[in-house]
Write a protein that holds these residues in place. Structure first.
Motif, PDB file in Angstrom:
ATOM      1  N   UNK A  78       2.282   4.576  16.353  1.00 26.23           N
ATOM      2  CA  UNK A  78       1.889   3.169  16.204  1.00 26.23           C
ATOM      3  C   UNK A  78       2.134   2.680  14.778  1.00 26.23           C
ATOM      4  N   UNK A  79       1.874   3.529  13.789  1.00 26.92           N
ATOM      5  CA  UNK A  79       2.111   3.152  12.390  1.00 26.92           C
ATOM      6  C   UNK A  79       3.587   2.857  12.149  1.00 26.92           C
ATOM      7  N   UNK A  80       4.453   3.688  12.697  1.00 22.07           N
ATOM      8  CA  UNK A  80       5.889   3.484  12.517  1.00 22.07           C
ATOM      9  C   UNK A  80       6.363   2.213  13.210  1.00 22.07           C
ATOM     10  N   UNK A  81       5.928   2.009  14.452  1.00 16.95           N
ATOM     11  CA  UNK A  81       6.328   0.806  15.190  1.00 16.95           C
ATOM     12  C   UNK A  81       5.867  -0.448  14.449  1.00 16.95           C
ATOM     13  N   UNK A  82       4.636  -0.426  13.929  1.00 21.54           N
ATOM     14  CA  UNK A  82       4.105  -1.579  13.199  1.00 21.54           C
ATOM     15  C   UNK A  82       4.902  -1.839  11.921  1.00 21.54           C
ATOM     16  N   UNK A  83       5.265  -0.776  11.203  1.00 24.79           N
ATOM     17  CA  UNK A  83       6.018  -0.936   9.960  1.00 24.79           C
ATOM     18  C   UNK A  83       7.388  -1.554  10.215  1.00 24.79           C
ATOM     19  N   UNK A  84       8.081  -1.077  11.245  1.00 23.97           N
ATOM     20  CA  UNK A  84       9.398  -1.634  11.555  1.00 23.97           C
ATOM     21  C   UNK A  84       9.291  -3.076  12.056  1.00 23.97           C
ATOM     22  N   UNK A  85       8.233  -3.381  12.786  1.00 24.45           N
ATOM     23  CA  UNK A  85       8.045  -4.753  13.264  1.00 24.45           C
ATOM     24  C   UNK A  85       7.805  -5.712  12.098  1.00 24.45           C
ATOM     25  N   UNK A  86       7.039  -5.277  11.107  1.00 32.43           N
ATOM     26  CA  UNK A  86       6.836  -6.112   9.918  1.00 32.43           C
ATOM     27  C   UNK A  86       8.159  -6.379   9.209  1.00 32.43           C
ATOM     28  N   UNK A  87       8.996  -5.352   9.120  1.00 36.33           N
ATOM     29  CA  UNK A  87      10.304  -5.535   8.504  1.00 36.33           C
ATOM     30  C   UNK A  87      11.145  -6.556   9.243  1.00 36.33           C
ATOM     31  N   UNK A  88      11.124  -6.495  10.579  1.00 36.45           N
ATOM     32  CA  UNK A  88      11.883  -7.468  11.370  1.00 36.45           C
ATOM     33  C   UNK A  88      11.353  -8.880  11.165  1.00 36.45           C
ATOM     34  N   UNK A  89      10.043  -9.011  11.072  1.00 34.32           N
ATOM     35  CA  UNK A  89       9.454 -10.349  10.923  1.00 34.32           C
ATOM     36  C   UNK A  89       9.790 -10.978   9.577  1.00 34.32           C
ATOM     37  N   UNK A  90       9.884 -10.165   8.533  1.00 37.38           N
ATOM     38  CA  UNK A  90      10.247 -10.732   7.231  1.00 37.38           C
ATOM     39  C   UNK A  90      11.661 -11.289   7.257  1.00 37.38           C
ATOM     40  N   UNK A  91      12.535 -10.697   8.064  1.00 34.26           N
ATOM     41  CA  UNK A  91      13.904 -11.204   8.183  1.00 34.26           C
ATOM     42  C   UNK A  91      13.967 -12.434   9.082  1.00 34.26           C
ATOM     43  N   UNK A  92      13.122 -12.450  10.106  1.00 29.91           N
ATOM     44  CA  UNK A  92      13.166 -13.547  11.076  1.00 29.91           C
ATOM     45  C   UNK A  92      12.492 -14.810  10.566  1.00 29.91           C
TER      46      UNK A  92
END
Length: 222
Positions: A78-92
């Motif tokens: 869950x920590x990894x999925x959340x971290x990658x999702x935050x990265x995607x949101x900063x780009x979007x």
């Protein structure tokens, strides 16, 4: 990661040299936080990157996919999925463009809705960058129905803390009449002198009333 020297541990390395100095495996290890009984956090990070074909594959993996790697578990997945999702949101979601105050009229339109009808006097400053885009707005002092005490040092302390290249001073007249008082004129003179001394431009001082304003710049007094 206890087998690594203190300087080579990802957390200490990040603090000393910054995140850009870390490899993909070290960043993943920091997100994991700890390893398992079979491997440390760095070893587990290496295994995850190997199984999922590198960082891009890891970023596309679901929580269930990550959980299948021995030692990961639901919490770390869950920590990894959340971290990658935050990265995607900063780009979007690119940050909204900052408001640029190019004229006294634009500055008044920016300030009047919030400060024009205040029942007591508020003195504030709009911090600006080199292109006169708004960094933030700060109220420096509040007063009574017809006065407030302001010191130039308080205004420029805000400017220095906010790394502003320029400032726009403002205050409201609760009477609704934005005509500057002699005290307003003297304060503007002192602010301009302090700004010149500190290398921070005072671009204007705007007095706000009920849907009206008076600009020292427009009046030729700045």
């Amino acid at each position: 990661m206890k087998e690594l020297s203190l300087d080579d541990r990802p957390r200490e390395k990040l603090q000393r040299r910054g995140a850009r100095a870390l490899g993909d495996n070290e960043l993943v290890a920091l997100i994991l936080g700890s390893g398992s009984c079979r491997a440390g956090a760095l070893g587990l990070a290496n295994e995850l990157l190997k199984v999922h074909g590198g960082l891009h594959g890891l970023a596309r993996s679901s929580s269930d996919d990550l959980d299948r790697v021995p030692g990961v578990g639901r919490a770390k997945a869950a920590q990894l999925v959340a971290a990658f999702e935050l990265g995607r949101r900063t780009l979007a979601h690119a940050p909204a463009a900052r408001v640029q105050l190019r004229t006294p009229r634009e500055a008044a339109a920016f300030l009047l809705p919030e400060f024009g009808s205040r029942p007591v006097e508020h003195f504030g400053v709009v911090l600006l960058d080199t292109k006169h885009r708004v960094l933030r707005t700060s109220v420096v002092a509040t007063g009574t129905l017809n006065s407030t005490i302001v010191l130039p040092r308080d205004v420029f302390r805000e400017a220095m803390l906010g790394a502003a290249a320029a400032v726009l001073a403002f205050h409201n007249h609760p009477s609704g009449d934005p005509s500057p008082s002699p005290d307003d004129v003297e304060l503007t003179r002192r602010l301009a002198a302090a700004g010149n001394l500190m290398g921070i431009e005072l671009v204007d001082h705007i007095v706000l009333g009920d849907a009206r304003y008076c600009s020292f710049k427009e009046a030729g007094q700045l």
